[in-house]
Write an enzyme that holds these catalytic residues in place. Structure first.
Site, mmCIF file in Angstrom:
data_model
loop_
_atom_site.group_PDB
_atom_site.id
_atom_site.type_symbol
_atom_site.label_atom_id
_atom_site.label_comp_id
_atom_site.label_asym_id
_atom_site.label_seq_id
_atom_site.Cartn_x
_atom_site.Cartn_y
_atom_site.Cartn_z
ATOM 1 N N SER A 155 38.571 29.014 55.166
ATOM 2 C CA SER A 155 39.453 30.189 55.134
ATOM 3 C C SER A 155 40.928 29.880 54.957
ATOM 4 O O SER A 155 41.733 30.809 54.839
ATOM 5 C CB SER A 155 39.258 31.029 56.400
ATOM 6 O OG SER A 155 38.043 31.731 56.343
ATOM 7 N N LYS A 158 42.521 31.665 52.076
ATOM 8 C CA LYS A 158 43.071 33.017 52.134
ATOM 9 C C LYS A 158 44.594 33.015 52.025
ATOM 10 O O LYS A 158 45.194 34.036 51.685
ATOM 11 C CB LYS A 158 42.620 33.723 53.408
ATOM 12 C CG LYS A 158 41.119 34.012 53.462
ATOM 13 C CD LYS A 158 40.741 34.774 54.729
ATOM 14 C CE LYS A 158 39.267 35.152 54.738
ATOM 15 N NZ LYS A 158 38.370 34.021 54.975
ATOM 16 N N SER A 219 40.593 36.893 59.647
ATOM 17 C CA SER A 219 40.024 36.052 58.588
ATOM 18 C C SER A 219 38.814 36.720 57.939
ATOM 19 O O SER A 219 37.822 36.062 57.606
ATOM 20 C CB SER A 219 39.644 34.668 59.126
ATOM 21 O OG SER A 219 39.554 33.722 58.083
#
Length: 396
Positions: A155, A158, A219
């Site tokens: 993640s 992101k 997330s």
């Protein structure tokens, strides 16, 4: 994965603590020594002196050399403090040992002198496969470990996705209040997943701001994918693929040499297949180096400094759903240290990537730093150790 991150919050106290100059807390289980009997011939006190391991060989034994207390290789960055010289006889041979303790006093015993060298241990991170510390002001990498090796980053991906969201807004092509279509069945299914979910799409549209917060703080994978499609100008998997192309183009524009993206969220291709969002790329995951992630993070912090306000939110509600921030260096969390003033930035986990973390903070009188640790089972303790090392050595 959300489940593993959540369970980890309840198990986090089991993590080993790494502290500069004092080694690891805890002690290995004792096992029988592999040799026969030893006899102490002489013991002489000495002025307390620091030593560290000479190589990966060697072990700490109890005073009678009948039990192995710990292997030195499991304490790679530990300073051992010697307080006595001990001469042992084994058969017809004699050998000099040092009576030692680590800095915290949690491990003690005797070590053959040939396994030690004088001086305090050099600093290092035991668990992180890659790491970097970046001075935001000078843009210098002040400490690195395998920092140019591209690895799966989960993640942390992101950050690139959310940066491109901010870029579109700053270009006047959208606002925080712009509506993002979230009606895709695959994205709704993804939001309900016990493993990959985190923010349920209960409506067919949300604002950019709502999804931005869901992607940054909780997330949320489906929020990140939906935002990517919005940036690319649509709301279907075809626009997801277009957006991934934009991620790679931005990486090239920034001159990032060890970055390749195949996913807007950081999920691997094989995990995205059931939701219709695999792009059929040759690589299964986003592969990015620690240095490149640090650069992505620096662009975000410099260009859109308010991310630090949002990334330091520990929890909040959006659409009646609680967004939980998994950064355990924030105030009130397990590994918080006031002097470091940590206010970001992003956690990540998948099986291939392991635990990953981008941290940032600014100690009073110093520059802001960004740290990255990849595939690190003790990502918060090692980040804290790295930050302290950088500031204690006045590297930033």
């Amino acid at each position: 994965m959300k489940i593993k991150q959540f369970l980890r919050l309840t198990l986090i106290t089991c993590a080993a603590t790494i502290t500069v100059g004092i080694g690891l807390s805890g002690q290995s289980s004792t096992v029988s020594a592999s040799s026969g009997s030893y006899k102490t011939v002489a013991t002489a006190a000495i002025k307390k002196a620091p030593y560290h391991k000479k190589s990966s060989a060697g072990a700490v034994y109890n005073a009678s050399h009948t039990k192995k207390v710990a292997n030195l290789k499991t304490y790679p960055y530990t300073t051992w403090y010697a307080t006595a010289k001990v001469t042992l006889k084994h058969g017809s041979s004699k050998a000099l040992y040092y009576k030692v303790k680590n800095g915290s006093g949690s491990v003690s015993g005797i070590v053959w002198n040939k396994y030690l060298k004088p001086g305090t241990s050099p600093f290092g991170l035991k668990y992180a496969k890659s790491a970097v510390a970046l001075d935001v002001n000078t843009n210098n990498n002040v400490w690195t470990k395998n920092a140019n090796t591209a690895r799966p980053i989960a993640s942390l991906s992101k950050l690139m996705t959310l940066y491109l969201v901010r870029q579109k807004i700053s270009q006047g092509k959208g606002t925080w209040s712009s509506k993002v279509t979230t009606s895709n069945a695959g994205l709704k299914k993804l939001g309900k997943s016990n493993v990959f979910g985190g923010f349920k799409f209960n409506h067919n549209s949300y604002t950019v701001r709502q999804l931005y917060l869901a992607g940054l703080i909780e997330s949320s994978n489906n929020a990140a994918i939906a935002l990517g499609q919005w940036v690319a100008g649509g709301s279907t998997p075809a626009y997801n693929k277009k957006f991934i192309g934009m991620m790679n183009n931005q990486a090239q524009e920034w001159g990032l040499k060890h970055s390749s993206f195949v996913s807007a969220s950081g999920m691997e291709q094989n995990s995205l297949v059931p939701y219709g969002y695999s792009i059929g790329a040759a690589k299964n995951a986003n592969y990015v180096s620690a240095i490149d992630i640090a650069q992505i993070s620096r662009h975000f912090v410099v260009d859109h400094n308010d991310i630090l306000t949002d990334a330091s939110v520990k929890s909040m509600k959006v659409d009646g759903q609680t967004l939980h921030n998994y950064n355990n260096l924030l105030p009130g969390r397990k590994y918080y240290q006031k002097s470091l003033n940590v206010d970001g930035l992003k956690t990540g986990y998948t099986d291939p990537a392991g635990y990953c973390f981008v941290g940032t903070g600014r100690k009073s009188g110093h520059d802001r730093i960004i740290t990255v640790v990849l595939h690190d089972e003790n990502e918060f303790t090692e980040t804290r150790s790295l930050m302290n090392y950088v500031y204690n050595k006045n590297l930033a």
